[in-house]
Design an enzyme around this catalytic site. Sequence first.
Site, short mmCIF file in Angstrom:
data_model
loop_
_atom_site.label_atom_id
_atom_site.label_comp_id
_atom_site.label_asym_id
_atom_site.label_seq_id
_atom_site.Cartn_x
_atom_site.Cartn_y
_atom_site.Cartn_z
N LYS A 124 0.21 8.42 -2.06
CA LYS A 124 -0.52 9.15 -3.12
C LYS A 124 -0.51 10.62 -2.74
CE LYS A 124 -3.00 7.99 -6.81
NZ LYS A 124 -2.70 6.76 -7.55
N1 GLU Z 1 -0.58 6.75 -10.67
C1 GLU Z 1 -0.30 5.41 -11.10
C2 GLU Z 1 -1.07 4.41 -10.26
O1 GLU Z 1 -2.09 4.72 -9.69
C3 GLU Z 1 1.20 5.15 -11.16
C4 GLU Z 1 1.93 5.30 -9.86
C5 GLU Z 1 3.44 5.24 -10.00
O2 GLU Z 1 3.93 5.03 -11.08
O3 GLU Z 1 4.11 5.41 -8.96
O4 GLU Z 1 -0.73 3.25 -10.20
#
Ligand code: GLU
Length: 409
Positions: free
Chosen positions: A102
């Site tokens: 993240k």
């Molecule tokens: N931000 C989204 C999540 O928390 C998508 C992450 C992604 O597509 O890599 O799952």
Amino acid sequence: MSSIEAARRYFEAAADQLELSASVRTLLLTPQREVKVQIAVPRDNGEVTTFVGYRVQHDRSRGPFKGGLRYHPEVDGDEVTTLAQLMTWKTAVVDLPYGGAKGGIGVDPKQLSTAELERVTRCFIDQIHEMIGPNLDIPAPDMGTNAQVMAWAVNQYEKYHGFSPAVITGKPLELHGSAGREEATGRGVGIITRSTCAALGKTVAGSRIALQGFGNVGLHTASFLSGLGARILAVSDVTGGVWNADGLDIAALVSWLKQNGTLAGFPGSSPLTNAGLLTADVDVLIPAALGGVLTPEIARHVRAKIVIEAANAPTLPEADEVLQHRGVVVLPDILANAGGVTVSYFEWVQNLQQFRWDLVRIREELERVLVRAFDNVWGLAQSKHVSLRTAAYMIGIGRVARATQLAGF
Ligand code: GLU
């Protein structure tokens, strides 16, 4: 309780069931790499503002690091670390060949002009471009970012590394994005809601729903569920909420929000606070905004019998215990909102193969992945007499632990 401690509580409950040793637990919990960078950008008025950016790469035993970029004033190192860990269990529970990561910036994107947002994004990529890559770490949108931000990010990355659309997912369709990516998280929330109702012997059609958050996730969740015949009684966002006991007209609410910039005053609705929404008299509650909104105090007053966690980490561990004790069925975030990263995976595959899938195929494959994951989690929860959250964590953590042990040290 910090977000790291909260995530740890959920992890430990599953690790106990899996009888993992203390050394394996430490190994699985410790992020591979945490990076904190300076983002100093000139504002439109010529002054320089400095923000702090983060990228946390939690685990890659099952594939490249994967996870979104969040732009929000409350983003800090602890939050990003927690969310990176959640991504590891999320990609594992739906069985995508990825690890978890993240990133984010402590910034309120609403306070920036479009040109400033672009500069912030390009500067962030300048700082982290060596640690991301199509086979290394693949960012995507999250709260406060969107396809336009991803377009700038990939463009900046390509200045260093050449044509590499697979480095980032959630891109615009015109720039190697995928059909169905924008709707994917909300659609996935809807698919999981439908499966949950069916498993409990209920139908989505006619069920009464309250939805907190009307951003990309909330909006697509509402459209999908109302298309299945559910009644969305309450919707809220940061500006407050609206309620209609017969169900809100979602298409009309979307155009109202576009025109007025706020849900308030929507014809035929009465106003509702965010706390009022969480404890509204409905069958299904869907928190689709910030983390930590379900506190023990609110959990005691939740009237819904089903909670679908569309947001990441909306339920504090003590609140989770209260809900369990009260017989409320909670569908955990790592399963409920996995539709986004699942279609991110389809986008990545299309980019690597340089071959496009149409929307029909994307929707079919998304459905297949999520329904299978739901059935696995539901089945394990039944057979082991554990909560759906513990079951989902057991599957995710179990897969990561096995991959780690098979690869050796
Ligand atoms: N931000 C989204 C999540 O928390 C998508 C992450 C992604 O597509 O890599 O799952």
